[in-house]
Design a protein around this motif. Structure first.
Motif, PDB file in Angstrom:
ATOM      1  N   SER A  81       0.834  -1.200   0.000  1.00  0.00           N
ATOM      2  CA  SER A  81       0.000   0.000   0.000  1.00  0.00           C
ATOM      3  C   SER A  81       0.867   1.247   0.000  1.00  0.00           C
ATOM      4  O   SER A  81       1.957   1.247   0.571  1.00  0.00           O
ATOM      5  N   ASP A  82       0.343   2.291  -0.628  1.00  0.00           N
ATOM      6  CA  ASP A  82       0.998   3.593  -0.616  1.00  0.00           C
ATOM      7  C   ASP A  82      -0.036   4.636  -1.019  1.00  0.00           C
ATOM      8  O   ASP A  82      -1.143   4.297  -1.442  1.00  0.00           O
ATOM      9  N   SER A  83       0.322   5.907  -0.890  1.00  0.00           N
ATOM     10  CA  SER A  83      -0.601   7.004  -1.151  1.00  0.00           C
ATOM     11  C   SER A  83      -0.027   7.990  -2.148  1.00  0.00           C
ATOM     12  O   SER A  83       1.184   8.154  -2.240  1.00  0.00           O
ATOM     13  N   ILE A  84      -0.930   8.665  -2.850  1.00  0.00           N
ATOM     14  CA  ILE A  84      -0.564   9.823  -3.657  1.00  0.00           C
ATOM     15  C   ILE A  84      -0.984  11.042  -2.845  1.00  0.00           C
ATOM     16  O   ILE A  84      -2.161  11.196  -2.510  1.00  0.00           O
ATOM     17  N   VAL A  85      -0.007  11.867  -2.501  1.00  0.00           N
ATOM     18  CA  VAL A  85      -0.252  13.060  -1.687  1.00  0.00           C
ATOM     19  C   VAL A  85       0.219  14.276  -2.472  1.00  0.00           C
ATOM     20  O   VAL A  85       1.323  14.286  -3.009  1.00  0.00           O
ATOM     21  N   LEU A  86      -0.621  15.295  -2.521  1.00  0.00           N
ATOM     22  CA  LEU A  86      -0.289  16.540  -3.199  1.00  0.00           C
ATOM     23  C   LEU A  86      -0.663  17.693  -2.271  1.00  0.00           C
ATOM     24  O   LEU A  86      -1.800  17.765  -1.806  1.00  0.00           O
ATOM     25  N   LYS A  90      -4.690  12.257  -2.193  1.00  0.00           N
ATOM     26  CA  LYS A  90      -5.516  12.205  -3.401  1.00  0.00           C
ATOM     27  C   LYS A  90      -5.988  10.786  -3.700  1.00  0.00           C
ATOM     28  O   LYS A  90      -7.058  10.585  -4.239  1.00  0.00           O
ATOM     29  N   ALA A  91      -5.152   9.795  -3.362  1.00  0.00           N
ATOM     30  CA  ALA A  91      -5.517   8.395  -3.594  1.00  0.00           C
ATOM     31  C   ALA A  91      -4.707   7.514  -2.658  1.00  0.00           C
ATOM     32  O   ALA A  91      -3.567   7.833  -2.317  1.00  0.00           O
ATOM     33  N   ILE A  92      -5.307   6.420  -2.242  1.00  0.00           N
ATOM     34  CA  ILE A  92      -4.617   5.374  -1.490  1.00  0.00           C
ATOM     35  C   ILE A  92      -4.734   4.111  -2.332  1.00  0.00           C
ATOM     36  O   ILE A  92      -5.838   3.707  -2.712  1.00  0.00           O
ATOM     37  N   PHE A  93      -3.593   3.502  -2.628  1.00  0.00           N
ATOM     38  CA  PHE A  93      -3.520   2.373  -3.557  1.00  0.00           C
ATOM     39  C   PHE A  93      -2.957   1.162  -2.823  1.00  0.00           C
ATOM     40  O   PHE A  93      -1.886   1.232  -2.226  1.00  0.00           O
ATOM     41  N   SER A  94      -3.694   0.059  -2.842  1.00  0.00           N
ATOM     42  CA  SER A  94      -3.254  -1.196  -2.234  1.00  0.00           C
ATOM     43  C   SER A  94      -3.394  -2.307  -3.259  1.00  0.00           C
ATOM     44  O   SER A  94      -4.291  -2.270  -4.099  1.00  0.00           O
ATOM     45  N   SER A  95      -2.506  -3.303  -3.178  1.00  0.00           N
ATOM     46  CA  SER A  95      -2.595  -4.402  -4.142  1.00  0.00           C
ATOM     47  C   SER A  95      -2.105  -5.711  -3.562  1.00  0.00           C
ATOM     48  O   SER A  95      -1.337  -5.737  -2.595  1.00  0.00           O
ATOM     49  N   LEU A  96      -2.574  -6.785  -4.189  1.00  0.00           N
ATOM     50  CA  LEU A  96      -2.119  -8.148  -3.917  1.00  0.00           C
ATOM     51  C   LEU A  96      -1.643  -8.740  -5.228  1.00  0.00           C
ATOM     52  O   LEU A  96      -2.356  -8.655  -6.241  1.00  0.00           O
ATOM     53  N   TYR A  97      -0.478  -9.350  -5.224  1.00  0.00           N
ATOM     54  CA  TYR A  97       0.034 -10.053  -6.402  1.00  0.00           C
ATOM     55  C   TYR A  97      -0.452 -11.489  -6.307  1.00  0.00           C
ATOM     56  O   TYR A  97       0.022 -12.281  -5.503  1.00  0.00           O
ATOM     57  N   VAL A 147      -8.503   0.857  -4.391  1.00  0.00           N
ATOM     58  CA  VAL A 147      -8.153   2.264  -4.563  1.00  0.00           C
ATOM     59  C   VAL A 147      -9.178   3.129  -3.837  1.00  0.00           C
ATOM     60  O   VAL A 147     -10.390   2.943  -3.970  1.00  0.00           O
ATOM     61  N   TYR A 148      -8.653   4.072  -3.073  1.00  0.00           N
ATOM     62  CA  TYR A 148      -9.481   5.104  -2.453  1.00  0.00           C
ATOM     63  C   TYR A 148      -9.167   6.409  -3.170  1.00  0.00           C
ATOM     64  O   TYR A 148      -8.003   6.755  -3.365  1.00  0.00           O
ATOM     65  N   GLN A 208       2.182   0.471 -11.055  1.00  0.00           N
ATOM     66  CA  GLN A 208       2.124   1.924 -10.903  1.00  0.00           C
ATOM     67  C   GLN A 208       0.725   2.454 -11.156  1.00  0.00           C
ATOM     68  O   GLN A 208       0.072   2.080 -12.124  1.00  0.00           O
ATOM     69  N   LEU A 209       0.280   3.343 -10.274  1.00  0.00           N
ATOM     70  CA  LEU A 209      -0.952   4.096 -10.450  1.00  0.00           C
ATOM     71  C   LEU A 209      -0.540   5.552 -10.625  1.00  0.00           C
ATOM     72  O   LEU A 209       0.159   6.106  -9.779  1.00  0.00           O
ATOM     73  N   GLU A 210      -0.965   6.164 -11.739  1.00  0.00           N
ATOM     74  CA  GLU A 210      -0.505   7.512 -12.041  1.00  0.00           C
ATOM     75  C   GLU A 210      -1.636   8.397 -12.531  1.00  0.00           C
ATOM     76  O   GLU A 210      -2.528   7.956 -13.246  1.00  0.00           O
TER      77      GLU A 210
END
Length: 134
Positions: A14-19, A24-31, A50-51, A119-121
């Motif tokens: 998990s990680d976040s996009i912060v501006l 702005k978004a919180i992104f989590s994933s499972l492989y 995704v939040y 990557q989420l962009e």
């Protein structure tokens, strides 16, 4: 907790996009390839959560495409993005469960590299990269 759920917890990133100090978004994933290598072997598979920020009133539908976000794996676009509803059994693998996230089953073509960068962009807000090893 069964073996699949234990592996899911190990694969959670998990990680976040912060501006400007705003999330702005919180992104989590499972492989999924590491969770069930027998079932997921003909590509690279993920479940993502995704939040998106709720303060942006210009956004009517909070989905990946309508928010201007692009998802890629090692620079390549997904071959399939399937929204997961609340009752989808695949969603139960995700350790993060809440009503404000959106959940997706994602498939990419097979990648030769052993390092994976999911990557989420968004050109307006930034990007986040979650790393995995095959």
């Amino acid at each position: 907790m069964d073996e699949a759920h234990e592996r899911a917890v190990e694969q959670l990133r998990s990680d976040s996009i912060v501006l400007s100090l705003e999330t702005k978004a919180i992104f989590s994933s499972l492989y999924l390839n590491k969770i069930d290598p027998v079932q997921y072997k003909d590509g690279e598979y993920f479940i993502v959560s995704v939040y998106f920020e709720k303060d942006n009133r210009t956004i009517k539908v909070r989905e990946l495409e309508t928010n201007g976000y692009e998802l890629s794996l090692n620079g390549k676009k997904a071959t399939a993005i399937e929204p997961l509803d609340e009752k989808d059994p695949r969603r139960s693998l995700m350790p993060i469960q809440n009503n404000w996230n959106r959940y997706y089953f994602i498939r990419f073509d097979s990648v030769r590299e052993t390092s994976l960068a999911l990557q989420l962009e968004n050109n307006q807000t930034g990007k986040v990269v979650l790393s995995y090893q095959k």
